[in-house]
Design an enzyme around this catalytic site. Sequence first.
Site, PDB file in Angstrom:
ATOM      1  N   HIS A 164     -24.854   6.411  19.672  1.00  0.00           N
ATOM      2  CA  HIS A 164     -25.730   7.270  18.857  1.00  0.00           C
ATOM      3  C   HIS A 164     -27.088   6.611  18.602  1.00  0.00           C
ATOM      4  O   HIS A 164     -27.277   6.010  17.536  1.00  0.00           O
ATOM      5  CB  HIS A 164     -25.067   7.532  17.502  1.00  0.00           C
ATOM      6  CG  HIS A 164     -23.910   8.478  17.569  1.00  0.00           C
ATOM      7  ND1 HIS A 164     -24.057   9.835  17.470  1.00  0.00           N
ATOM      8  CD2 HIS A 164     -22.587   8.251  17.727  1.00  0.00           C
ATOM      9  CE1 HIS A 164     -22.873  10.426  17.556  1.00  0.00           C
ATOM     10  NE2 HIS A 164     -21.959   9.485  17.711  1.00  0.00           N
ATOM     11  N   CYS A 218     -22.882  11.686  22.502  1.00  0.00           N
ATOM     12  CA  CYS A 218     -21.492  11.714  22.044  1.00  0.00           C
ATOM     13  C   CYS A 218     -20.825  13.050  22.397  1.00  0.00           C
ATOM     14  O   CYS A 218     -20.606  13.338  23.557  1.00  0.00           O
ATOM     15  CB  CYS A 218     -21.441  11.395  20.554  1.00  0.00           C
ATOM     16  SG  CYS A 218     -19.800  10.886  20.004  1.00  0.00           S
ATOM     17  N   GLU A 267     -29.705   7.981  17.574  1.00  0.00           N
ATOM     18  CA  GLU A 267     -30.314   8.587  16.371  1.00  0.00           C
ATOM     19  C   GLU A 267     -29.815   7.931  15.092  1.00  0.00           C
ATOM     20  O   GLU A 267     -30.379   8.145  14.020  1.00  0.00           O
ATOM     21  CB  GLU A 267     -30.069  10.104  16.361  1.00  0.00           C
ATOM     22  CG  GLU A 267     -28.720  10.572  15.825  1.00  0.00           C
ATOM     23  CD  GLU A 267     -27.558  10.389  16.798  1.00  0.00           C
ATOM     24  OE1 GLU A 267     -27.736   9.747  17.851  1.00  0.00           O
ATOM     25  OE2 GLU A 267     -26.455  10.878  16.490  1.00  0.00           O
TER      26      GLU A 267
END
Lengths: 80, 226
Positions: free
Chosen positions: B203, B89, B205
């Site tokens: 994302h 990002c 994560e």
Amino acid sequence: MKAIVNIYLKEGVLDPQGKAVHHALDSLGFDSVKDVRVGKQIVLDLDAKNKEEIEKEVKQMSETLLANTVIEDYDIEIVE
Amino acid sequence: MKSLNVSILQFPGTNCEYDTVYAFKRLGHNTNVIWHKEESIPADTDLVVVPGGFSYGDYLRCGSIAKFSPVMKSVIAYANDGGRVLGICNGFQILTEAGLLPGALKRNDNLHFISRHQHLKVVNSNNDFLKKCKEGEVLYIPIAHHDGNYFVDDETLSDMYDNAQVLLKYCDSEGNPMVVNGSVEQIAGVCNKDKNVFGLMPHPERAMESILGSKDGIRMLEGFGI
């Protein structure tokens, strides 16, 4: 001495903000608008040196930080 | 799986560093959060992650100021030396601004901040990042960005296809192309020519637990440890 740096997205790079503003102007009835580009203006107040020197320095600033030359064009105006 | 030493950068305005710590710890790796004022990264670093957020308030352009932070000098040297760097990002934006990845990220074409789960198609998996994924596979990963509209000129794009540098594209659940933010050819993630620097807007994560909507992020991040 002041330097004014105008930064715009390059021709051929779609400008989403310009498009939205164009659309808004259209809906307000301003139908003479053919195209809108939204950019930014950065005004630098500089220690007075000679004009050429300042121009060179501001060009360097624009290339390294102020503009991203992958997508943006810029022009520099020096005001005495 | 090999246990890695992952160095995760932190700028003023970074807000995904601890999610990233969680994700890599969950995969059994060691993590280190590195403040941007540090002038070097740990010598035993196996992977640098530039996490998401709003470094320097996204002032001027996203990532444009972070690229001059002291730590970035050593990250650029590390990458040029073949070290692996992943930008997620805002991290992706920083890596393009730093010139480590081709292209640039503009304001989303609909001008909205887009925050939702999104399907992604794996375009190339012949790299350290996506080697656990299959080409053509559809993943489901959150996106959350205002400036994810990927732009690259035609000539560079064609080189990127030739070198298998286009990694991920936005798609629907069936894998059909889907316009999300105006990105050139719906591109969501890319890598550099040497395939050691990776960047993506989604994302991974945030996709580590089924209870939070998806654990496809595991399949992506696991690749680094093999």
